[in-house]
Design a protein around this motif. Structure first.
Motif, mmCIF file in Angstrom:
data_model
loop_
_atom_site.group_PDB
_atom_site.id
_atom_site.type_symbol
_atom_site.label_atom_id
_atom_site.label_comp_id
_atom_site.label_asym_id
_atom_site.label_seq_id
_atom_site.Cartn_x
_atom_site.Cartn_y
_atom_site.Cartn_z
ATOM 1 N N UNK A 43 -74.483 -43.613 93.420
ATOM 2 C CA UNK A 43 -74.127 -44.233 92.136
ATOM 3 C C UNK A 43 -74.719 -43.448 90.972
ATOM 4 N N UNK A 44 -75.892 -42.876 91.181
ATOM 5 C CA UNK A 44 -76.499 -42.051 90.139
ATOM 6 C C UNK A 44 -75.657 -40.803 89.875
ATOM 7 N N UNK A 48 -73.282 -39.102 86.500
ATOM 8 C CA UNK A 48 -73.312 -37.728 86.013
ATOM 9 C C UNK A 48 -71.910 -37.105 85.972
ATOM 10 N N UNK A 49 -71.064 -37.500 86.920
ATOM 11 C CA UNK A 49 -69.726 -36.920 87.002
ATOM 12 C C UNK A 49 -68.771 -37.555 85.999
ATOM 13 N N UNK A 50 -68.731 -38.901 86.001
ATOM 14 C CA UNK A 50 -67.680 -39.586 85.260
ATOM 15 C C UNK A 50 -68.111 -40.088 83.876
ATOM 16 N N UNK A 51 -69.404 -40.040 83.591
ATOM 17 C CA UNK A 51 -69.891 -40.452 82.270
ATOM 18 C C UNK A 51 -70.731 -39.349 81.637
ATOM 19 N N UNK A 52 -70.363 -38.105 81.957
ATOM 20 C CA UNK A 52 -71.139 -36.964 81.466
ATOM 21 C C UNK A 52 -71.116 -36.858 79.946
ATOM 22 N N UNK A 53 -69.981 -37.170 79.337
ATOM 23 C CA UNK A 53 -69.835 -36.993 77.898
ATOM 24 C C UNK A 53 -70.194 -38.232 77.096
ATOM 25 N N UNK A 54 -70.452 -39.338 77.762
ATOM 26 C CA UNK A 54 -70.872 -40.542 77.040
ATOM 27 C C UNK A 54 -71.870 -41.324 77.877
ATOM 28 N N UNK A 55 -72.600 -42.189 77.234
ATOM 29 C CA UNK A 55 -73.627 -43.020 77.880
ATOM 30 C C UNK A 55 -74.712 -42.176 78.547
ATOM 31 N N UNK A 56 -74.909 -40.941 78.066
ATOM 32 C CA UNK A 56 -75.990 -40.118 78.585
ATOM 33 C C UNK A 56 -75.828 -39.701 80.029
ATOM 34 N N UNK A 57 -74.589 -39.695 80.532
ATOM 35 C CA UNK A 57 -74.373 -39.325 81.922
ATOM 36 C C UNK A 57 -74.822 -40.385 82.906
ATOM 37 N N UNK A 58 -74.902 -41.642 82.463
ATOM 38 C CA UNK A 58 -75.365 -42.751 83.297
ATOM 39 C C UNK A 58 -74.277 -43.811 83.423
ATOM 40 N N UNK A 320 -79.903 -31.418 83.665
ATOM 41 C CA UNK A 320 -80.485 -31.170 84.983
ATOM 42 C C UNK A 320 -79.382 -31.085 86.020
ATOM 43 N N UNK A 321 -79.677 -30.473 87.146
ATOM 44 C CA UNK A 321 -78.726 -30.382 88.245
ATOM 45 C C UNK A 321 -78.579 -31.763 88.881
ATOM 46 N N UNK A 322 -77.421 -32.420 88.765
ATOM 47 C CA UNK A 322 -77.251 -33.767 89.315
ATOM 48 C C UNK A 322 -77.389 -33.807 90.832
ATOM 49 N N UNK A 323 -76.944 -32.749 91.497
ATOM 50 C CA UNK A 323 -77.024 -32.710 92.956
ATOM 51 C C UNK A 323 -78.480 -32.615 93.404
ATOM 52 N N UNK A 324 -79.289 -31.898 92.626
ATOM 53 C CA UNK A 324 -80.714 -31.828 92.950
ATOM 54 C C UNK A 324 -81.372 -33.194 92.796
ATOM 55 N N UNK A 325 -80.938 -33.967 91.812
ATOM 56 C CA UNK A 325 -81.480 -35.310 91.647
ATOM 57 C C UNK A 325 -81.109 -36.196 92.841
ATOM 58 N N UNK A 326 -79.887 -36.039 93.350
ATOM 59 C CA UNK A 326 -79.475 -36.762 94.559
ATOM 60 C C UNK A 326 -80.379 -36.379 95.722
ATOM 61 N N UNK A 327 -80.657 -35.084 95.835
ATOM 62 C CA UNK A 327 -81.546 -34.563 96.877
ATOM 63 C C UNK A 327 -82.920 -35.228 96.809
ATOM 64 N N UNK A 452 -85.552 -47.298 78.703
ATOM 65 C CA UNK A 452 -84.472 -47.256 79.693
ATOM 66 C C UNK A 452 -84.977 -46.732 81.031
ATOM 67 N N UNK A 453 -85.923 -47.416 81.693
ATOM 68 C CA UNK A 453 -86.469 -46.904 82.954
ATOM 69 C C UNK A 453 -85.490 -46.957 84.110
ATOM 70 N N UNK A 454 -84.435 -47.784 83.987
ATOM 71 C CA UNK A 454 -83.522 -47.959 85.107
ATOM 72 C C UNK A 454 -82.243 -47.131 84.966
ATOM 73 N N UNK A 455 -82.173 -46.317 83.923
ATOM 74 C CA UNK A 455 -81.050 -45.403 83.818
ATOM 75 C C UNK A 455 -79.723 -46.073 83.606
ATOM 76 N N UNK A 456 -79.628 -47.003 82.641
ATOM 77 C CA UNK A 456 -78.352 -47.661 82.363
ATOM 78 C C UNK A 456 -77.706 -47.123 81.094
ATOM 79 N N UNK A 457 -78.408 -46.270 80.354
ATOM 80 C CA UNK A 457 -77.834 -45.663 79.170
ATOM 81 C C UNK A 457 -77.755 -46.612 77.990
ATOM 82 N N UNK A 458 -77.184 -46.120 76.901
ATOM 83 C CA UNK A 458 -77.113 -46.904 75.676
ATOM 84 C C UNK A 458 -76.006 -47.956 75.721
ATOM 85 N N UNK A 459 -74.923 -47.630 76.423
ATOM 86 C CA UNK A 459 -73.778 -48.530 76.422
ATOM 87 C C UNK A 459 -74.127 -49.875 77.054
#
Length: 516
Positions: A43-44, A48-58, A320-327, A452-459
């Motif tokens: 889900x993280x 990064x893929x579908x909200x890259x240009x808005x909501x901070x990629x979250x 940051x590299x999103x795949x590395x974050x998944x790793x 925003x510790x849980x990564x939900x972005x501004x939206x």
């Protein structure tokens, strides 16, 4: 007088067919855990893929809640539906249906397509719901089948071993995620859109592999003797089936089943007699499963955000590299599973038939509550202490109510209602999981909307009660589970039929004391 075939099963020495049943049923649980707990890093990545240009990629919080929680809604519906069907159509037949559904929807989840992010994520949630539906049925049928196959002496250990495959499934999901993310690139250069998109699809599709590998062997297992004899009323067929399994001849008199049905008072789930004899026990099994899953699923499915809030994982950015974050997320998940989850299962396997289900459940709930309260005070003080307390919470959940709530409902209730009652208890647990995952996802947000510790972005970020207060809620839920565990009798060391009689006798004794 007990049927010969049931007495033979209760007294059978531990042999190869027991371990085969554990492996066959356990691989279903491996798949269940893989599919349910691989979703946090996925889900993280979706954000990064579908909200890259808005909501901070979250992922926005409502989307995150749907992606994380849809399978749980499906599991709740599946536990109720397949639990009921298991008592109507037979354990084996329904078992096969759940496995087919899990394989098909795991693969289909990876093929979620659409012309927009909304349609892709809607398609994913659709398949995740039906995946959860199959998982829910697998929970209930695995417990029922294992309890009806096992001998009296080691029944708890066998059922705990099946459930322990959940821990291996969590680690398996982490390993697959680590391998896939490494393959597509975890270096400083950011993988392409297509590569990132392939990562989450492959991870989800792989969930169908272990389930598919065991389908043939599941279909080779005969129907359980207790269903065939006590529900379908064919004692001779039950004896013939178990003679092949136990490798010695069992001759059953067909009149035995007639005598049992004549002497046994038959009643339905919604009858006064059921409420009188089993009502408190069903309330106990359902409520305790509800409370443990509030805490367990909240902590497990969303642990990446707990790590992030205590800086065990760095907050990511779109650069940051999103795949590395998944790793890294998968590695952190595997670490907690290795140090907290698996040891708890191992202790449960070795002790559940020695000190009893009820004792283990009471101790587990009490220590879960204590360590969750401890997390409230150590959350921001020490990373090491926080991780230790967090792992101990998982240890006592698994060496405790997360295991025993799976075992006890399959031991307490009559054969004709066993799968149904287990399904009701498990569905109550999934209701607790939904509250923990979806409800507390919203509630855990800090009072200060700028944090925003849980990564939900501004939206659509909302002001919540904060993580500390959410941990207090989990601690209180664990303590309420401890209180509700007092409603459950001990089931260790008796046949399933004796457990039913013992429960009825205990209820009658309470009523007699009340009248006196």
């Amino acid at each position: 007088m007990a049927l010969k075939v049931l007495s033979a099963l209760d007294g059978a020495a531990t042999q190869l067919y027991h371990f085969s049943a554990i492996l066959i049923a356990g691989m279903g649980f491996f798949t269940d855990a893989y599919d349910l707990f691989c979703i946090p890093p996925v889900s993280n990545l979706l954000g990064k893929i579908y909200y890259k240009k808005d909501n901070g990629g979250l992922l926005p919080i409502h989307v995150k809640a749907l992606v994380n929680g849809t399978a749980l809604f499906g599991a709740l519906a599946g536990q109720l539906s397949f639990g009921w069907l298991g008592d109507r159509m037979g354990r084996k037949k329904v078992y096969g249906i759940t496995l087919k559904l899990m394989v098909a929807t795991s693969i289909a989840s990876g093929f979620s397509l659409g012309s927009s992010r909304k349609s892709i994520l809607t398609c994913l949630c659709f398949f995740r719901f039906w995946l959860g539906f199959g998982i829910g049925g697998d929970y209930t049928l695995s417990a029922t089948i294992m309890s009806e196959y096992a001998n009296t002496k080691t029944r708890g250990a066998f059922m705990a071993a099946v459930f322990a495959m959940q821990g291996l499934g969590i680690i398996g999901g982490s390993i697959v995620t680590i391998i896939v993310s490494t393959w597509f690139g975890t270096g400083s250069s950011i993988p392409s859109y297509k590569q990132q998109d392939m990562v989450w699809r492959i991870i989800l599709m792989f969930g169908g592999v272990p389930a598919g590998l065991t389908y043939y062997w599941r279909m080779k297992m005969p129907e359980t003797a207790r269903y065939t004899a006590l529900v379908a009323g064919n004692a001779k067929q039950a004896a013939a089936d178990m003679s092949k399994v136990l490798h010695f001849d069992i001759e059953e008199d067909e009149d035995s089943i007639t005598r049992i049905k004549t002497s046994e008072k038959q009643f339905g789930l919604f009858s006064r007699d059921f409420v009188k004899h089993h009502g408190l026990q069903l309330l106990g099994t359902a409520s305790t499963w509800f409370f443990v899953d509030v805490a367990f699923y909240r902590s497990n499915l969303l642990q990446i955000y707990l790590y992030r809030s205590t800086r065990l994982l760095k907050q990511s950015s779109e650069y940051m590299n999103p795949v590395y974050e998944v790793f890294r997320s998968a590695g952190a998940q595997a670490l907690v599973a290795l140090w907290g989850t698996l040891p708890g299962y191992v202790f449960a396997i070795f002790l559940v038939d020695r000190i009893g289900r009820r004792t283990i459940q009471l101790v587990g709930f009490l220590f879960m509550s204590a360590f969750l309260f401890a997390l409230v005070f150590w959350e921001s003080k020490s990373k090491g202490v926080f991780l230790a307390f967090y792992s101990l919470t998982f240890f006592f959940a698994n060496f405790g109510p997360n295991t025993t709530t799976f075992i006890v409902p399959a031991e307490l209730f009559p054969a004709r209602l066993r799968s149904t009652c287990h399904g009701i208890s498990a569905a109550a647990g999934k209701a607790g999981a939904i509250i923990g995952v979806v409800g507390l996802l919203y509630a855990s947000q800090p009072k200060d909307k700028q944090q925003d510790p849980f990564g939900v972005g501004q939206e659509d970020r909302r002001s919540g009660i904060g993580q500390r207060n959410a941990l207090i809620v989990l601690a209180v839920a664990s303590f309420l589970g401890f209180v509700c565990s007092l409603l459950i009798p001990e089931t260790m060391g008796r046949s399933l039929e004796d457990n039913e009689v013992q429960v009825s006798q205990s209820t009658a004794e309470v009523e007699l004391q009340t009248e006196t």
